[in-house]
Design a protein around this motif. Structure first.
Motif, PDB file in Angstrom:
ATOM      1  N   ARG A  12      62.131  13.738  -5.521  1.00 50.59           N
ATOM      2  CA  ARG A  12      61.385  13.815  -4.342  1.00 50.59           C
ATOM      3  C   ARG A  12      60.101  14.088  -4.402  1.00 50.59           C
ATOM      4  NH1 ARG A  12      64.802  10.704  -3.280  1.00 50.59           N
ATOM      5  NH2 ARG A  12      66.178  10.598  -1.332  1.00 50.59           N
ATOM      6  N   GLY A  13      59.179  13.566  -3.686  1.00 53.50           N
ATOM      7  CA  GLY A  13      57.769  14.099  -3.781  1.00 53.50           C
ATOM      8  C   GLY A  13      57.507  15.263  -2.878  1.00 53.50           C
ATOM      9  N   ALA A  14      56.166  15.948  -2.945  1.00 51.15           N
ATOM     10  CA  ALA A  14      55.997  17.096  -2.112  1.00 51.15           C
ATOM     11  C   ALA A  14      56.302  16.943  -0.705  1.00 51.15           C
ATOM     12  CB  ALA A  14      54.580  17.455  -2.467  1.00 51.15           C
ATOM     13  N   ASP A  43      47.068   4.878 -12.586  1.00 49.60           N
ATOM     14  CA  ASP A  43      47.292   6.167 -11.949  1.00 49.60           C
ATOM     15  C   ASP A  43      48.815   6.528 -11.440  1.00 49.60           C
ATOM     16  OD1 ASP A  43      44.708   7.376 -11.747  1.00 49.60           O
ATOM     17  OD2 ASP A  43      44.174   5.757 -10.083  1.00 49.60           O
ATOM     18  N   TRP A  44      49.611   5.360 -11.303  1.00 49.20           N
ATOM     19  CA  TRP A  44      50.994   5.534 -11.325  1.00 49.20           C
ATOM     20  C   TRP A  44      51.758   5.514 -12.372  1.00 49.20           C
ATOM     21  CZ3 TRP A  44      47.341   3.220  -8.028  1.00 49.20           C
ATOM     22  CH2 TRP A  44      47.585   3.301  -6.883  1.00 49.20           C
ATOM     23  N   GLU A  45      51.250   5.606 -13.748  1.00 45.89           N
ATOM     24  CA  GLU A  45      51.897   5.908 -14.765  1.00 45.89           C
ATOM     25  C   GLU A  45      52.141   7.222 -15.005  1.00 45.89           C
ATOM     26  OE1 GLU A  45      50.206   3.653 -17.738  1.00 45.89           O
ATOM     27  OE2 GLU A  45      49.965   1.693 -16.726  1.00 45.89           O
ATOM     28  N   PHE A  46      53.228   7.791 -15.422  1.00 44.47           N
ATOM     29  CA  PHE A  46      53.666   9.272 -15.805  1.00 44.47           C
ATOM     30  C   PHE A  46      54.812   9.158 -16.791  1.00 44.47           C
ATOM     31  CE2 PHE A  46      52.501   9.416 -11.156  1.00 44.47           C
ATOM     32  CZ  PHE A  46      51.600  10.457 -11.254  1.00 44.47           C
ATOM     33  N   PRO A  47      54.124   8.795 -18.069  1.00 48.22           N
ATOM     34  CA  PRO A  47      55.081   8.778 -19.268  1.00 48.22           C
ATOM     35  C   PRO A  47      55.558   9.733 -19.722  1.00 48.22           C
ATOM     36  CG  PRO A  47      52.549   8.389 -19.820  1.00 48.22           C
ATOM     37  CD  PRO A  47      52.881   8.283 -18.389  1.00 48.22           C
ATOM     38  N   ASP A  48      55.068  11.098 -19.296  1.00 52.22           N
ATOM     39  CA  ASP A  48      55.633  12.137 -19.442  1.00 52.22           C
ATOM     40  C   ASP A  48      56.662  12.773 -18.805  1.00 52.22           C
ATOM     41  OD1 ASP A  48      53.711  12.777 -17.740  1.00 52.22           O
ATOM     42  OD2 ASP A  48      53.016  14.622 -18.211  1.00 52.22           O
ATOM     43  N   GLY A  71      65.206  15.166 -14.196  1.00 52.92           N
ATOM     44  CA  GLY A  71      65.856  16.356 -14.053  1.00 52.92           C
ATOM     45  C   GLY A  71      65.084  17.686 -14.030  1.00 52.92           C
ATOM     46  N   THR A  72      63.818  17.405 -13.723  1.00 54.43           N
ATOM     47  CA  THR A  72      62.924  18.577 -14.050  1.00 54.43           C
ATOM     48  C   THR A  72      61.945  18.325 -12.924  1.00 54.43           C
ATOM     49  OG1 THR A  72      61.436  17.328 -15.624  1.00 54.43           O
ATOM     50  CG2 THR A  72      63.202  18.685 -16.717  1.00 54.43           C
ATOM     51  N   ASP A  73      61.152  19.482 -12.580  1.00 51.53           N
ATOM     52  CA  ASP A  73      60.094  19.467 -11.377  1.00 51.53           C
ATOM     53  C   ASP A  73      58.967  18.826 -12.559  1.00 51.53           C
ATOM     54  OD1 ASP A  73      61.514  20.056  -9.171  1.00 51.53           O
ATOM     55  OD2 ASP A  73      61.436  22.229  -9.735  1.00 51.53           O
ATOM     56  N   TYR A  74      58.318  18.042 -11.725  1.00 52.06           N
ATOM     57  CA  TYR A  74      57.079  17.413 -12.584  1.00 52.06           C
ATOM     58  C   TYR A  74      55.829  18.414 -12.382  1.00 52.06           C
ATOM     59  CZ  TYR A  74      53.571  14.429 -14.424  1.00 52.06           C
ATOM     60  OH  TYR A  74      52.466  13.832 -15.544  1.00 52.06           O
ATOM     61  N   ALA A  75      55.267  18.917 -13.207  1.00 49.32           N
ATOM     62  CA  ALA A  75      53.778  19.667 -13.548  1.00 49.32           C
ATOM     63  C   ALA A  75      52.772  18.691 -13.805  1.00 49.32           C
ATOM     64  CB  ALA A  75      54.146  20.933 -14.184  1.00 49.32           C
ATOM     65  N   TYR A  76      51.553  18.795 -13.206  1.00 52.88           N
ATOM     66  CA  TYR A  76      50.414  18.074 -13.651  1.00 52.88           C
ATOM     67  C   TYR A  76      49.806  18.733 -14.671  1.00 52.88           C
ATOM     68  CZ  TYR A  76      52.037  15.398  -9.421  1.00 52.88           C
ATOM     69  OH  TYR A  76      52.418  14.724  -8.364  1.00 52.88           O
ATOM     70  N   VAL A  85      67.865  18.327  -6.764  1.00 55.40           N
ATOM     71  CA  VAL A  85      66.836  17.431  -6.322  1.00 55.40           C
ATOM     72  C   VAL A  85      65.731  18.252  -7.017  1.00 55.40           C
ATOM     73  CG1 VAL A  85      65.210  16.739  -4.231  1.00 55.40           C
ATOM     74  CG2 VAL A  85      67.758  17.020  -4.073  1.00 55.40           C
ATOM     75  N   PHE A  86      64.662  17.466  -7.491  1.00 54.90           N
ATOM     76  CA  PHE A  86      63.498  17.904  -8.373  1.00 54.90           C
ATOM     77  C   PHE A  86      62.315  17.237  -7.793  1.00 54.90           C
ATOM     78  CE2 PHE A  86      67.525  18.081 -10.856  1.00 54.90           C
ATOM     79  CZ  PHE A  86      67.335  19.329 -11.544  1.00 54.90           C
ATOM     80  N   ARG A  87      61.022  17.830  -7.992  1.00 59.90           N
ATOM     81  CA  ARG A  87      59.810  17.278  -7.882  1.00 59.90           C
ATOM     82  C   ARG A  87      59.431  16.028  -8.564  1.00 59.90           C
ATOM     83  NH1 ARG A  87      55.602  19.865  -4.665  1.00 59.90           N
ATOM     84  NH2 ARG A  87      57.541  20.988  -3.590  1.00 59.90           N
ATOM     85  N   ALA A  88      59.088  15.168  -7.969  1.00 65.69           N
ATOM     86  CA  ALA A  88      58.547  13.890  -8.339  1.00 65.69           C
ATOM     87  C   ALA A  88      57.126  13.873  -8.606  1.00 65.69           C
ATOM     88  CB  ALA A  88      58.806  12.774  -7.557  1.00 65.69           C
ATOM     89  N   PRO A  89      56.602  12.924  -9.680  1.00 63.33           N
ATOM     90  CA  PRO A  89      55.225  12.988  -9.879  1.00 63.33           C
ATOM     91  C   PRO A  89      54.711  11.844  -8.582  1.00 63.33           C
ATOM     92  CG  PRO A  89      56.455  11.618 -11.432  1.00 63.33           C
ATOM     93  CD  PRO A  89      57.498  12.262 -10.590  1.00 63.33           C
ATOM     94  N   GLN A  90      53.387  12.247  -8.343  1.00 57.60           N
ATOM     95  CA  GLN A  90      52.770  11.295  -7.306  1.00 57.60           C
ATOM     96  C   GLN A  90      51.684  11.028  -7.562  1.00 57.60           C
ATOM     97  OE1 GLN A  90      54.450  14.388  -4.075  1.00 57.60           O
ATOM     98  NE2 GLN A  90      54.139  12.481  -2.874  1.00 57.60           N
ATOM     99  N   ALA A  91      50.997   9.764  -7.481  1.00 51.45           N
ATOM    100  CA  ALA A  91      49.855   9.360  -7.883  1.00 51.45           C
ATOM    101  C   ALA A  91      48.745   9.873  -7.128  1.00 51.45           C
ATOM    102  CB  ALA A  91      49.699   7.852  -8.101  1.00 51.45           C
ATOM    103  N   GLN A  92      48.941   9.971  -5.863  1.00 55.56           N
ATOM    104  CA  GLN A  92      47.841  10.653  -4.808  1.00 55.56           C
ATOM    105  C   GLN A  92      47.620  12.069  -5.174  1.00 55.56           C
ATOM    106  OE1 GLN A  92      50.889   9.433  -4.193  1.00 55.56           O
ATOM    107  NE2 GLN A  92      51.575  10.001  -2.043  1.00 55.56           N
TER     108      GLN A  92
END
Length: 471
Positions: free
Chosen positions: A313-315, A457-462, A466-471, A382-389
């Motif tokens: 899920r997103g922030a 901007d919507w691509e997050f290849p990394d 199952g992990t919280d995304y970190a920018y 539940v883990f934090r998703a990457p978000q383009a914005q």
């Protein structure tokens, strides 16, 4: 967001569904947001009506200002805000059903900055306020009060029926089929009901089930590639499960036309085994038939083979806004700040609606055991998703002009269940193409207006499931 039009983004509907809202309303008109001497507070949280009425009365005494609380049905909440805006009667604070990017709402004058005290800010978990979601240039415009750690296609079932018929809590598709078959063979009860008449609810539950089945994204959009892929096997499997349940005669008659209150009310009557609903189900059931609460049990969320559940899920999105044209800004912000208090978080937890931003409050609240279990499950699943914005705030300029897509996923599923859609994968592939074209067009428009935005901007290849995304 998310009634799931109110849940669709944990308090709001999808951007594409309401992209024309600002144009239709022309932005807020000048004039008093409160329309009188006191504050006006609107929201669409059915399970919180009584709690919010009491909170409004208590805060009116504390703040020394009248507070008029109004509940709007989720399906009518957006229209109510539009009409209020057009008549210069926008409420001083209102819940997030607009579903539009924060920047678009701020630029159009719908929102007032929310200046919280240091004490209030300190009550939020780390990482709650995120630029582009609840803040712009470090200024808070949306108050997030409900946790991002939740999933929505929860498998609720009647524990008395389970004991009578003799089935275990299902975790896989086959286990659910077996339980429904056992109820049908027993003959005393109806196996299941769903809110199949609510295309928004259907859409969001299928999105949830698909992600639980391994789809590497959300709402058809892959996190890794930034491409739409509604025709992924995870979506096909989730829809086919619902189709099989329907075709097998396991649904309560009338289910195909049920809105959420209809389906939940039938299930709460006590003669139906299963009901897929969000974590807010106990709060909704209590309002309909409190005697059913002791019979409520939950099995988490289904995965195809009973695999470990992973949800992303997103922030935390805004739960409440202050109206941009409120004439009672200080009092409105004081009321919003009161929601950060431990007392309110306990009220929110005890209402058994969406879990509060502070999940620890649930352990201290008077809730049924299945709700407490579910909230603890959210912590690990539940883990934090990457978000383009979030990575690029200018993405919001594209999201603000993204055209609505119709038919959407829920409409297609309804058509498939009713027989009007025969090539499910083909229709889902068309939906992917249409969504992609809509986003491409929005990016082009935003770029032409000077925004630095692209589909990359919507691509997050990394991104890793199952992990919280970190920018």
């Amino acid at each position: 967001m998310t009634e799931l039009s109110r849940r669709g983004f944990i308090g709001g509907v999808g951007v594409s569904a309401l992209a024309g809202l600002l144009a239709a309303c022309g932005g807020p008109t000048a004039g008093p947001g409160g329309g009188g001497a006191g504050l006006r507070w609107w929201d669409h949280f059915g399970g919180l009506q009584q709690a919010h009425q009491k909170w409004a009365a208590a805060q009116a005494k504390t703040l020394g200002v009248g507070i008029e609380y109004t509940y709007n049905e989720p399906s009518k909440a957006v229209e109510a805000l539009q009409l209020a805006n057009q008549s210069q009667q926008l409420p001083d604070i209102y819940s997030n059903v607009l579903g539009l990017p924060l920047s678009a709402l701020v630029e159009s004058g719908w929102l007032h900055a929310i200046t919280l005290s240091d004490a209030a800010m300190g009550r939020f978990p780390e990482g709650t306020f995120v630029e582009g979601v609840t803040m712009l240039d470090g200024v808070v415009y949306g108050l997030p009060l409900m946790s991002d750690r939740q999933y929505w296609a929860c498998t609720w079932y009647n524990s008395e029926i389970a004991e009578s018929v003799g089935f275990e809590p299902p975790h896989s598709y086959d286990e659910l089929r077996a339980a429904l078959r056992a109820i049908a063979d027993d003959g005393q009860f109806v196996p299941m009901t769903l809110a199949l008449g609510d295309s928004g609810r259907v859409r969001d539950q299928v999105d949830d089930l698909a992600q639980a089945a391994g789809f590497p994204g959300w709402q058809g959009l892959r996190y890794d590639t930034g491409e739409y892929a509604y025709d992924d096997d995870a979506y096909l499997g989730a829809v086919e499960l619902i189709k099989e349940i329907s075709d097998s005669g396991w649904l309560l008659p009338g289910t195909n036309s049920f809105q959420v209150p209809d389906a939940r009310g039938r299930w709460a009557a006590g003669n139906v085994g299963f009901f897929i609903d969000g974590p807010w189900s106990p709060g909704g059931v209590r309002a309909l038939n409190e005697a059913h609460l002791p019979k409520m049990a939950v099995a988490g969320e289904l995965t195809p083979e009973g695999e470990d559940l992973v949800i992303t899920r997103g922030a935390p999105a805004p739960t409440f806004f202050a109206a941009g044209n409120t004439s009672h800004a200080d009092a409105a912000i004081e009321l919003l700040e009161s929601f950060t208090q431990d007392e309110y978080q306990a009220v929110l937890a005890g209402a058994m609606d969406q879990p509060p931003i502070n999940l620890d409050a649930v352990a201290r609240a008077d809730v049924i055991e299945p709700y407490a279990w579910l909230v603890e499950d959210f912590r690990t699943r539940v883990f934090r998703a990457p978000q383009a914005q979030v990575r690029n705030v200018e993405v919001n300029q594209a999201l603000a002009v993204q055209a609505p897509v119709a038919p959407h996923l829920g409409d297609i599923v309804q058509g498939y269940l009713g027989g009007d859609v025969t090539d499910l994968r083909g229709e889902l592939a068309k939906l992917s193409d249409t969504c992609s074209q809509s986003l491409d067009s929005a990016v082009e428009r935003a770029s032409a207006a000077g925004a630095s935005v692209s589909r990359s901007d919507w691509e997050f290849p990394d991104w890793q499931r199952g992990t919280d995304y970190a920018y």
